[in-house]
Design an enzyme around this catalytic site. Structure first.
Site, PDB file in Angstrom:
ATOM      1  CG  HIS A 477       5.424 -10.422 -21.746  1.00 12.80           C
ATOM      2  ND1 HIS A 477       6.685  -9.924 -21.977  1.00 12.80           N
ATOM      3  CD2 HIS A 477       5.471 -10.967 -20.502  1.00 12.80           C
ATOM      4  CE1 HIS A 477       7.443 -10.146 -20.917  1.00 12.80           C
ATOM      5  NE2 HIS A 477       6.728 -10.763 -20.012  1.00 12.80           N
ATOM      6  NE  ARG A 584       2.833  -4.827   3.748  1.00  8.66           N
ATOM      7  CZ  ARG A 584       1.846  -5.367   3.054  1.00  8.66           C
ATOM      8  NH1 ARG A 584       1.523  -4.862   1.870  1.00  8.66           N
ATOM      9  NH2 ARG A 584       1.177  -6.413   3.514  1.00  8.66           N
ATOM     10  NE  ARG A 620       4.211  -1.168   8.574  1.00  3.06           N
ATOM     11  CZ  ARG A 620       4.276  -2.432   8.121  1.00  3.06           C
ATOM     12  NH1 ARG A 620       3.657  -3.405   8.785  1.00  3.06           N
ATOM     13  NH2 ARG A 620       4.928  -2.708   7.027  1.00  3.06           N
ATOM     14  CD  GLU A 719       4.254  -5.588  14.193  1.00  8.48           C
ATOM     15  OE1 GLU A 719       4.229  -6.281  13.158  1.00  8.48           O
ATOM     16  OE2 GLU A 719       4.540  -4.378  14.183  1.00  8.48           O
ATOM     17  CG  ASN A 742       1.809 -11.623   8.055  1.00  5.51           C
ATOM     18  OD1 ASN A 742       0.770 -12.272   8.132  1.00  5.51           O
ATOM     19  ND2 ASN A 742       2.086 -10.858   7.026  1.00  5.51           N
ATOM     20  CG  ASP A 743       6.476  -9.664  12.256  1.00  4.64           C
ATOM     21  OD1 ASP A 743       7.058 -10.569  11.646  1.00  4.64           O
ATOM     22  OD2 ASP A 743       6.711  -8.455  12.062  1.00  4.64           O
ATOM     23  NE  ARG A 753       7.408 -13.753   7.982  1.00  2.00           N
ATOM     24  CZ  ARG A 753       7.260 -12.695   8.750  1.00  2.00           C
ATOM     25  NH1 ARG A 753       6.714 -12.825   9.940  1.00  2.00           N
ATOM     26  NH2 ARG A 753       7.650 -11.505   8.348  1.00  2.00           N
ATOM     27  CB  CYS A 790      -3.091  -5.096   8.615  1.00  2.00           C
ATOM     28  SG  CYS A 790      -1.755  -4.839   9.798  1.00  2.00           S
TER      29      CYS A 790
END
Length: 854
Positions: A477, A584, A620, A719, A742-743, A753, A790
């Protein structure tokens, strides 16, 4: 051609695997090994520098796959990636496939010219042929569907119906990049501690014993890495709720992005070690821990040791109370350090101190100390020290180098409590979180036997130009904090470094792990040149990220950030974000037992908007569903959650939940550039229904004389393929589009995916997906609205010319990817970008597109 690195404890084994794989492909594939250590007495082991050199020997931008046997091989491989320049790191992949079978399958795929992801898929599936021949059904094995997928998991519930209790259990796979490191371990323990049930967890992958889930130290000793399977059991009245909360935590990757690697603070400027005129006899060799060059006088730091006296006490209640006071004071100190560290090094690394706080609350530790005081009448200092020493020894005996490095954290917290118990006043002032209290009058290189995480977090980078220690490792760390502070550091140096006289000039190269005492002029000149190159590149990067993303012919594209919390905003702005393109909000709903109230949401939205000042904030609305459920929202089990009740579908059916969120967003909008974005829109009726609810909430606020931004823009995520087809009609309903690639990629390619056998199809570079983007942009611009993107595609530097050439007005990406995106834009003209995009649309596969871009 893709290359393969074989990492093993045994040099003979690695050479044999390499020979076998080479024979299968007639030596056509680049193969390198990193195996064994230079110790005649015990040659078995792995070395991160060997792995780094093996990667470098065969590296190409087509990629390198690393196959490992077990244990420290994984840690050495992960550490080696830290030594690579950032632009190379993204092309090197660790693969969990079986060593022998995986190497052969990967070699054959490489020889056939397969893309890196295809090579990885072949390696992962290498056991299928053997299992088939032996008549073994791989689908019935314990880890079915969990070996390589991103978010798949196993849930099993068993009841033992006797007269006393019922045991419930679930099995889950950990997917975030570093497994249960400090921050996720702290979240796991904190979540478990909220429930009354007795909760235990074991690492099935490593066949560990079950341990208490509310003990940070016991959870840490499980050695949970990415891909490991956990079994969590719960007994008690709230067992179901506890398991549901832990399931949500694990499935959501503890709030981390599983695909992201830590961003180095120092600029990614690669210089060959051999380019320096170094004479081996004139330097000390250590372990590279933080990149960069430092040349300065030595400052020797020897931390004071606390002398503990062991004695009998009669007032055991008073002794226990004295310990409780010390622990409370330690808690306050660590909380202050955490707050300071959050500002200086970011929340992710500061979360190390979350684990320190949980140590102070660890019931296993406290019960052991209580027993020593009450049963043996031992004084608090001796009792505390005995338990801490035993715990540290337990960490040291675990065959996992990452877990062993947590000894430093145990000692750090232990010493803090001891100092408070003994009223020991060291020169490290708790109220002064910088390095000036050590009385450094001029910049220096700190030389010490070791540094605790607490010591390191308080360093002032303008005074401490470099760090040299004889203990520690690159995964400690303290090393992580040094990297975030941008301080070059070398650990594991020979003891001779501690014999150097104070104020002696030394030089260190954090990339090679070398230290020169009173360096000769030619070496000092070479190191100064390397340091100056780093600083120049860093200044260039600062200029680039603070400027708009502009092509060489002055075409601008807005570059925003994807965020999940308030803490992400400052990081995003420091890396050049011009606003937030995707907040998000589902993260507000996680790790709790009830939905956030309107007031709670309003505070978060206002706080983010205030940090952004005049910059845009696109919020969103709740995007949750069967694939990422929240226990208290009672989602039903779905056979195919990606095609189920999620996003806007769920919110329209739960309008009260949506109205609460919309009220908070509207109230926060006044005086800010806040925009609303609805997710998962598939039909015209859905956006019309969502807008109707928004209009209803707006009317209620007007009636209550509550002001809001009457001109606030409303947009939707594109999407789903149907939304692309209906883009012209949808554009008439909204102010902007944002492409969620992504979708969109998985829906266009009809491939999950998370499914290992078809996941390679889900590639946003596929011409089919690119044409969907083109169609959406054309429809939006025809209607006079702007369109952004995005998805993860924006974070791929290769994709920059395509996105620009297709006409996107805005991109929103993870903050760490912003500097590279802006730098790529600055190298292009619109004519070049449009030509590249046109060529990409004519290709036949994602592989051909990537080849074109490469």
């Amino acid at each position: 051609m893709v290359g393969i690195v074989i990492v093993s404890h045994s040099k003979q084994l690695a050479e044999g695997v390499r020979e076998l794989a080479a024979q299968m492909v007639q030596g056509k594939v680049p193969l390198a090994i990193a195996a064994g250590i230079d110790d005649p007495q015990n040659p078995l082991g792995t070395d991160a520098m060997q792995v780094y050199e093996a990667i470098a020997s065969i590296y190409t931008d087509e990629g390198v796959i690393i196959l490992m046997d077990l244990g420290s091989a994984l840690m050495s491989a992960e550490m080696a990636l830290e030594f690579l320049p950032e632009e190379q790191r993204c092309h090197v992949h660790l693969c969990e496939a079986p060593l022998v079978e995986g190497a052969i399958a990967a070699a054959v795929a490489c020889a056939a010219g397969c893309h890196i992801q295809q090579v990885i898929a072949e390696a992962r599936g290498a056991l299928v042929a053997k299992a088939t021949q032996l008549g073994v059904d791989m689908g019935q094995t314990l880890h079915q569907g969990t070996d390589v997928s991103v978010s798949s998991f196993v849930v099993e519930e068993h009841g033992t119906h006797d007269k006393r209790e019922v045991t419930k259990k679930i099995c889950l796979v950990v997917r975030n990049a570093l497994g249960l490191h400090a921050r996720p371990a702290a979240k796991f323990v904190a979540t478990a501690a909220h429930f009354q049930s007795q909760i235990k967890v074991q690492n099935i992958t490593k066949s560990t014993e079950a341990v208490r889930a509310d003990s940070i130290n016991q959870v840490a000793t499980l050695g949970v890495r990415q891909g490991h399977e956990l079994m969590i059991t719960a007994i008690g009245s709230d067992a179901d709720e506890a398991l549901a909360a832990l399931q949500t935590l694990v499935e959501n990757n503890f709030g981390e992005d599983p695909t992201l690697a830590p961003l180095p603070i120092t600029p990614s400027v690669h210089h060959s070690i051999s380019s320096l005129p170094i004479k081996p006899s004139h330097h000390l060799q250590g372990i590279p821990a933080s990149n960069g060059v430092a040349i300065a006088p030595v400052f020797l730091y020897h931390p004071d040791l606390i002398d503990i006296q062991r004695y009998h006490v009669d007032d055991i209640e008073g002794e226990w109370q004295r310990l409780q006071v010390a622990i409370q004071l330690a808690h306050e100190e660590i909380q202050a350090l955490f707050s300071q560290a959050s500002l200086q090094i970011g929340d992710a690394e500061a979360a190390i101190f979350d684990a320190h706080l949980l140590f102070l609350e660890d019931p296993v530790v406290l019960e052991a100390v209580h027993q020593q005081i009450f049963e043996q009448h031992l004084n608090a200092e001796a009792a505390w020290q005995a338990v801490v020493d035993e715990l540290a020894d337990n960490y040291r005996t675990i065959d996992d180098s990452y877990v062993q490095e947590r000894v430093a954290d145990v000692v750090d917290v232990g010493q803090r409590v001891l100092r408070l118990l003994t009223r020991f006043q060291s020169h490290i002032k708790v109220s002064d979180y910088n390095f000036t209290h050590i009385s450094i009058s001029k910049p220096a290189i700190l030389v010490a036997p070791d540094l605790s995480p607490s010591d390191t977090a308080r360093l002032n980078p303008t005074k401490v130009l470099g760090i040299c220690t004889t203990s520690g490792s690159a995964i400690s760390h303290s090393a992580i904090i040094a990297r975030r502070l941008g301080i070059p550091a070398i650990v594991g140096l020979p003891p001779e470094i501690l014999q150097v006289t104070e104020n002696t000039l030394i030089a260190l190269d954090g990339e090679s792990g070398r230290v020169w005492i009173a360096p000769e002029p030619d070496i000092q000149i070479a190191l100064e040149a390397k340091r100056d190159a780093h600083q120049f590149a860093y200044q260039q990067a600062l200029v680039a990220v603070s400027s708009p993303a502009m092509t060489r012919d002055r075409k601008q594209i807005n570059v925003f950030a994807n965020i999940g919390s308030l803490s992400d905003v400052e990081v995003a702005l420091s890396l050049g974000a011009e606003g937030v393109g995707l907040f998000r909000t589902e993260f507000l709903y996680l790790e709790r037992t009830t939905p956030p109230s309107e007031e709670e949401q309003l505070i978060v939205y206002q706080s983010i908007a205030q940090l952004l000042e005049h910059r845009p904030l696109i919020i969103r609305t709740l995007d949750i569903g069967g694939d990422k459920p929240i226990p208290y929202l009672n989602f039903p089990h779905e056979t195919n959650p990606f095609l189920g009740w999620r996003g806007i579908r769920f919110c329209l059916d739960n309008s009260d939940l949506l109205k609460t969120q919309l009220r908070a967003i509207l109230k926060a909008s006044l005086g800010h550039q806040i925009k609303i974005m609805f997710p998962m829109i598939a039909t015209l009726q859905e956006i019309q229904a969502a807008k109707a609810i928004l209009a209803e909430v707006q009317a209620e606020l007007r009636q209550a004389d509550i002001s809001f931004d009457e001109k606030m823009e409303v947009g939707i995520m594109i999407e789903i393929p149907s939304a692309v087809v209906l883009a012209e009609q949808l554009a008439a309903e909204v102010d902007f589009f944002s492409l969620g690639t992504n979708d969109l990629s998985q829906y266009v390619m009809a491939a999950d995916r998370t499914h290992p056998r078809v996941a390679t199809l889900v590639d946003a570079m596929h011409p089919a997906v690119l044409r969907m983007i083109q169609q959406t942009v054309e429809a939006a611009h025809k209607a006079g609205i702007w369109v952004g993107l995005c998805g993860e595609l924006a974070a791929d530097p290769l994709a920059v010319p395509i996105l620009l050439g297709l006409g996107l007005d805005e991109v929103s990406l993870n903050p760490q990817a912003i500097p590279a995106f802006k730098q790529a834009i600055a190298q292009l003209t619109m004519t070049q970008a449009e030509a590249i995009a046109a060529d990409a649309l004519q290709q036949n596969s994602a592989t051909e597109v990537r080849t074109l871009l490469g």
